[in-house]
Design an enzyme around this catalytic site. Structure first.
Site, PDB file in Angstrom:
ATOM      1  N   ILE A  22       0.953  -1.095   0.213  1.00 56.18           N
ATOM      2  CA  ILE A  22      -0.013   0.043  -0.054  1.00 56.18           C
ATOM      3  C   ILE A  22       0.913   1.461   0.010  1.00 56.18           C
ATOM      4  O   ILE A  22       0.621   2.326  -0.761  1.00 56.18           O
ATOM      5  CB  ILE A  22      -0.944  -0.047   1.178  1.00 56.18           C
ATOM      6  CG1 ILE A  22      -1.749  -1.332   1.085  1.00 56.18           C
ATOM      7  CG2 ILE A  22      -1.611   1.229   1.342  1.00 56.18           C
ATOM      8  CD1 ILE A  22      -2.596  -1.629   2.330  1.00 56.18           C
ATOM      9  N   TYR A 150      -7.256  -2.302  10.074  1.00 56.50           N
ATOM     10  CA  TYR A 150      -8.214  -3.456   9.689  1.00 56.50           C
ATOM     11  C   TYR A 150      -9.216  -3.915  10.286  1.00 56.50           C
ATOM     12  O   TYR A 150      -9.088  -3.579  11.566  1.00 56.50           O
ATOM     13  CB  TYR A 150      -7.195  -4.697   9.380  1.00 56.50           C
ATOM     14  CG  TYR A 150      -8.239  -6.050   8.701  1.00 56.50           C
ATOM     15  CD1 TYR A 150      -8.754  -5.801   7.549  1.00 56.50           C
ATOM     16  CD2 TYR A 150      -8.537  -7.134   9.173  1.00 56.50           C
ATOM     17  CE1 TYR A 150      -9.569  -6.799   6.795  1.00 56.50           C
ATOM     18  CE2 TYR A 150      -9.118  -8.048   8.741  1.00 56.50           C
ATOM     19  CZ  TYR A 150      -9.676  -7.996   7.397  1.00 56.50           C
ATOM     20  OH  TYR A 150     -10.477  -8.938   6.889  1.00 56.50           O
ATOM     21  N   TYR A 160      -6.727 -13.837  12.382  1.00 53.32           N
ATOM     22  CA  TYR A 160      -5.980 -12.472  12.449  1.00 53.32           C
ATOM     23  C   TYR A 160      -5.294 -12.435  13.703  1.00 53.32           C
ATOM     24  O   TYR A 160      -4.396 -11.648  14.065  1.00 53.32           O
ATOM     25  CB  TYR A 160      -6.822 -11.433  12.054  1.00 53.32           C
ATOM     26  CG  TYR A 160      -6.372 -10.232  11.652  1.00 53.32           C
ATOM     27  CD1 TYR A 160      -5.680 -10.320  10.459  1.00 53.32           C
ATOM     28  CD2 TYR A 160      -6.208  -9.093  12.266  1.00 53.32           C
ATOM     29  CE1 TYR A 160      -5.180  -9.122   9.776  1.00 53.32           C
ATOM     30  CE2 TYR A 160      -5.741  -7.833  11.775  1.00 53.32           C
ATOM     31  CZ  TYR A 160      -4.961  -8.055  10.499  1.00 53.32           C
ATOM     32  OH  TYR A 160      -4.462  -6.821   9.906  1.00 53.32           O
TER      33      TYR A 160
END
Ligand code: NAI
Length: 283
Positions: A22, A150, A160
């Site tokens: 990103i 997130y 996660y």
């Protein structure tokens, strides 16, 4: 297309590893929009990644810094302001890594030493970056600082594991430091909660393909890609968002506010039909 949204602005971009990152995409858009910046990443990433290529492309110096080391950050910020010839208008913290996720440890069996590393790399480093920027007084008035988060900070995504806790902490740090920096220098601090994205950090998560596809089907617009996230980040660095601060902003194609989608219903119905067929065959 260039609107020169960042003309005259200077900054630091952390976290570009390869073209999927990103941060890499953000550097390209920031350059296109007229910004000057320094790129930084952990020393090991400089050896293994392709950041020098990006540096050449963007006419940007690359300075190594382990974002968990206040000493490294102090050196980085003073060198960056010297190279850029002035104070900073923006900082991107696009850093995340969990050794527990890498080792595929379930949430109930986390290695606590590694847990501390996850928190240090993925969350405390955001505090450290802002702490050093504040102490060295390197931010210009109306500057902008962005971190990447997130949705596992708000909702459970079992695979996660400790990264979910790190993201909650990251978002909390954005609020607390946002208050402080807003009072002191009108500097805004936000996190962007991005869709699952195919990158080195994303791909390291167990079952990533499944929750990438699931999010794709749940979001009315589909998953937001990295280059679109880059544009959103640049808008937060521009003068068009000066009073947006202390927010966690979703960039997810509508995922976070969708209860269930037709695509997911269809997927479940298809699976059920297959199951029924298999049962029939067994009988
Ligand atoms: P990436 O793997 O390209 O970027 C992560 C970066 O963190 C790498 O450049 C890595 O070298 C850097 N890093 C790791 N340890 C460091 C340290 N000690 N000091 C300095 N840098 C260090 O992956 P991506 O996806 O571009 O990640 C950027 C951010 O976006 C992370 O915060 C990640 O958690 C977040 N994010 C990613 C999503 C995804 O699905 N890929 C979804 C939502 C948020």
């Amino acid at each position: 297309m260039s609107f020169n949204m960042l003309k005259g602005k200077k900054g630091i971009i952390f976290g570009a590893l390869d073209e999927n990152s990103i941060a890499w995409q953000t550097a390209l858009v920031a350059k296109e929009q007229g910004a000057e910046f320094v790129l930084s990443n952990a020393p090991i990433a400089l050896r293994m990644g392709k950041i020098q290529e990006l540096g050449e492309q963007c006419d940007a110096k690359v300075i190594p810094a382990d974002a968990t080391s206040v000493e490294d950050l102090e050196k980085l910020f003073s060198e960056a302001t010297e190279i850029l010839g002035g104070k900073l208008d923006f900082v991107l913290h696009s850093i995340g890594m969990s050794p527990n996720v890498r080792k595929k440890k379930p949430y109930g069996e986390l290695d606590y030493k590694l847990y501390m590393k996850t928190l240090d790399i993925s969350a405390l480093s955001f505090h450290k970056v802002m702490h050093v920027a504040e102490k060295q007084d390197v931010m210009n008035e109306w500057g902008s600082i962005v971190g990447l988060s997130y949705i596992a900070a708000q909702r459970v995504f079992p695979f996660y594991t400790d990264m979910a806790d790190a993201k909650s902490l990251l978002e909390s740090i954005a609020r607390s430091y946002g208050y402080r920096f807003g009072k002191a220098k009108n500097v805004r601090v936000n996190t962007i909660s991005q869709s699952p994205t195919v990158t080195k950090a994303g791909g390291g998560i167990k079952g990533f393909d499944v929750f990438f596809d699931y999010a794709e089907k749940m979001s009315p617009m589909g998953n937001a890609p990295a280059d679109e996230c880059a544009k959103y980040i640049v808008s937060l660095f521009s003068d068009f968002t000066r009073f947006v601060t202390m927010q966690n902003l979703y960039h997810d194609g509508g995922f976070s506010t969708t209860g269930i989608s037709e695509d997911v219903v269809e997927m479940i119905l298809d699976a059920k039909a297959r199951e029924d067929e298999e049962k029939k065959d067994e009988e």
